[in-house]
Motif scaffolding. Structure first.
Motif, PDB file in Angstrom:
ATOM      1  N   GLY A 244     -10.799  -0.682 -10.867  1.00 21.61           N
ATOM      2  CA  GLY A 244     -11.627   0.693 -10.588  1.00 21.61           C
ATOM      3  C   GLY A 244     -11.180   1.676 -11.341  1.00 21.61           C
ATOM      4  O   GLY A 244     -11.664   2.862 -11.084  1.00 21.61           O
ATOM      5  N   GLU A 245     -10.528   1.543 -12.400  1.00 25.37           N
ATOM      6  CA  GLU A 245     -10.013   2.794 -13.115  1.00 25.37           C
ATOM      7  C   GLU A 245     -11.293   3.074 -14.230  1.00 25.37           C
ATOM      8  O   GLU A 245     -11.905   2.194 -14.734  1.00 25.37           O
ATOM      9  CB  GLU A 245      -8.779   2.298 -14.074  1.00 25.37           C
ATOM     10  N   ASP A 246     -11.288   4.355 -14.164  1.00 23.32           N
ATOM     11  CA  ASP A 246     -12.266   4.920 -14.857  1.00 23.32           C
ATOM     12  C   ASP A 246     -12.302   4.841 -16.582  1.00 23.32           C
ATOM     13  O   ASP A 246     -13.082   4.719 -17.181  1.00 23.32           O
ATOM     14  CB  ASP A 246     -12.564   6.526 -14.974  1.00 23.32           C
ATOM     15  N   THR A 247     -11.025   4.641 -16.883  1.00 24.38           N
ATOM     16  CA  THR A 247     -10.866   4.395 -18.404  1.00 24.38           C
ATOM     17  C   THR A 247     -11.108   2.968 -18.578  1.00 24.38           C
ATOM     18  O   THR A 247     -11.035   2.577 -19.804  1.00 24.38           O
ATOM     19  CB  THR A 247      -9.399   4.578 -18.744  1.00 24.38           C
ATOM     20  N   LYS A 248     -11.343   2.033 -17.768  1.00 27.49           N
ATOM     21  CA  LYS A 248     -11.549   0.657 -18.181  1.00 27.49           C
ATOM     22  C   LYS A 248     -13.052   0.334 -17.788  1.00 27.49           C
ATOM     23  O   LYS A 248     -13.709   0.696 -17.287  1.00 27.49           O
ATOM     24  CB  LYS A 248     -11.080  -0.356 -17.153  1.00 27.49           C
ATOM     25  N   HIS A 249     -13.481  -0.402 -18.950  1.00 27.03           N
ATOM     26  CA  HIS A 249     -14.783  -1.360 -18.937  1.00 27.03           C
ATOM     27  C   HIS A 249     -15.159  -2.391 -17.949  1.00 27.03           C
ATOM     28  O   HIS A 249     -14.349  -2.634 -17.319  1.00 27.03           O
ATOM     29  CB  HIS A 249     -15.226  -1.757 -20.337  1.00 27.03           C
ATOM     30  N   GLY A 250     -16.344  -2.659 -17.809  1.00 30.91           N
ATOM     31  CA  GLY A 250     -16.439  -3.894 -16.810  1.00 30.91           C
ATOM     32  C   GLY A 250     -17.189  -3.510 -15.872  1.00 30.91           C
ATOM     33  O   GLY A 250     -17.629  -2.281 -15.318  1.00 30.91           O
ATOM     34  N   LEU A 251     -18.107  -4.545 -14.944  1.00 30.92           N
ATOM     35  CA  LEU A 251     -18.747  -4.464 -13.839  1.00 30.92           C
ATOM     36  C   LEU A 251     -17.887  -4.007 -12.702  1.00 30.92           C
ATOM     37  O   LEU A 251     -16.624  -4.607 -12.560  1.00 30.92           O
ATOM     38  CB  LEU A 251     -19.696  -5.570 -13.531  1.00 30.92           C
ATOM     39  N   GLN A 252     -18.488  -3.240 -11.659  1.00 31.21           N
ATOM     40  CA  GLN A 252     -17.748  -3.223 -10.532  1.00 31.21           C
ATOM     41  C   GLN A 252     -17.936  -4.691  -9.983  1.00 31.21           C
ATOM     42  O   GLN A 252     -18.989  -5.350  -9.977  1.00 31.21           O
ATOM     43  CB  GLN A 252     -18.438  -2.305  -9.639  1.00 31.21           C
ATOM     44  N   PRO A 253     -16.805  -5.151  -8.843  1.00 32.42           N
ATOM     45  CA  PRO A 253     -16.935  -6.473  -8.564  1.00 32.42           C
ATOM     46  C   PRO A 253     -18.271  -6.470  -7.697  1.00 32.42           C
ATOM     47  O   PRO A 253     -18.747  -7.747  -7.765  1.00 32.42           O
ATOM     48  CB  PRO A 253     -15.937  -6.350  -7.231  1.00 32.42           C
ATOM     49  N   GLU A 254     -18.833  -5.520  -7.029  1.00 35.43           N
ATOM     50  CA  GLU A 254     -19.970  -5.811  -6.139  1.00 35.43           C
ATOM     51  C   GLU A 254     -21.239  -6.147  -7.058  1.00 35.43           C
ATOM     52  O   GLU A 254     -22.269  -6.493  -6.687  1.00 35.43           O
ATOM     53  CB  GLU A 254     -20.360  -4.774  -5.168  1.00 35.43           C
ATOM     54  N   GLU A 255     -21.085  -5.803  -8.243  1.00 32.53           N
ATOM     55  CA  GLU A 255     -22.408  -5.877  -9.407  1.00 32.53           C
ATOM     56  C   GLU A 255     -22.358  -7.300  -9.978  1.00 32.53           C
ATOM     57  O   GLU A 255     -23.393  -7.725 -10.611  1.00 32.53           O
ATOM     58  CB  GLU A 255     -22.099  -5.109 -10.456  1.00 32.53           C
ATOM     59  N   LEU A 256     -21.013  -8.019  -9.665  1.00 31.08           N
ATOM     60  CA  LEU A 256     -21.183  -9.379 -10.425  1.00 31.08           C
ATOM     61  C   LEU A 256     -21.920 -10.323 -10.002  1.00 31.08           C
ATOM     62  O   LEU A 256     -22.603 -10.908 -11.266  1.00 31.08           O
ATOM     63  CB  LEU A 256     -19.532 -10.109 -10.083  1.00 31.08           C
TER      64      LEU A 256
END
Length: 233
Positions: free
Chosen positions: A131-143
């Motif tokens: 959940g870090e703002d500096t990291k890319h990627g989907l939120q787990p609930e979006e997977l």
């Protein structure tokens, strides 16, 4: 470099023993973004056959040097950084694996380029577990909904999930992040939203790869600990 490779191999094997895993379940990607073309070629000579880069601009000279260096077995290239949609045309066809799939527009462009080339590209969906703002990627609930949408892209194959854990002085603190990615993969398979099960977990870097192995990593992305770091690459 030989000594670093041997030391990493010993640590991998010990982590496998602790977690009851087979060494054959784990592949190592040598992340060469911080080293020169010469060091990249040396890594291949030492038997490192999977190379990872974050940007085509930085990888280009190395990729061409490797292609021209015919006496060595050609490595498999992994794109592990955030991929801009307008760079897909330069990456697909050169990089076998993409570890940073994180949005529909990127998925569609990868599939479109792959179709032009007559290939199917294995991709990892990047999930921002921490959940870090500096990291890319989907939120787990979006997977799950995102993965379901990819079933309509036949030239893109979801091979697994990828995450980056926070850098921790005590690597044990990264365990919940790696464990959660494994759980998300398993939940995705139970939901059966994709035509094929996903097996891979791309997680674990120089600081925390042993914890990642214990939690199920299949691809380790190792840079400094494996090939070193140079001031100017």
């Amino acid at each position: 470099m030989k000594q670093r490779i041997e030391e990493v191999e010993q640590r991998i094997q010990q982590a496998c023993i602790r977690s009851g895993r087979s060494r054959e379940q784990i592949q190592v990607i040598a992340v060469t973004k911080y080293v020169s073309t010469a060091t990249t070629l040396e890594a291949i000579r030492h038997g490192l056959q999977h190379l990872g880069e974050n940007r085509w601009q930085d990888a280009q000279a190395k990729w061409h040097a490797v292609e021209e260096n015919g006496e060595q077995a050609a490595p498999t290239w992994h794109f592990i950084g955030s991929l801009q949609t307008n760079k897909v045309k330069e990456v697909v066809g050169r990089f076998t694996w993409i570890h940073s799939l994180d949005r529909p527009s990127l998925a569609k462009e990868i599939s479109r380029k792959a179709e032009q080339l007559g290939i199917r590209v294995p991709c990892m969906i990047q999930v921002n577990v921490s959940g870090e703002d500096t990291k890319h990627g989907l939120q787990p609930e979006e997977l799950r909904p995102f993965a379901a949408s990819l079933a309509e892209l036949p030239h893109l194959r979801v091979a697994g999930l990828m995450t980056m854990a926070p850098y921790e002085a005590e690597p044990e603190q990264t365990r919940p992040v790696f464990r959660r990615l494994r759980e998300l993969r398993d939940e995705l398979n139970v939901a059966a939203v994709l035509p094929e099960e996903v097996h891979h977990l791309s997680m674990g870097m120089s600081n925390d790869f042993e914890i990642a192995i214990e939690e199920g990593a299949t691809w380790l992305r190792l840079g400094t600990v494996l090939v070193g770091k140079e001031e100017e690459a």
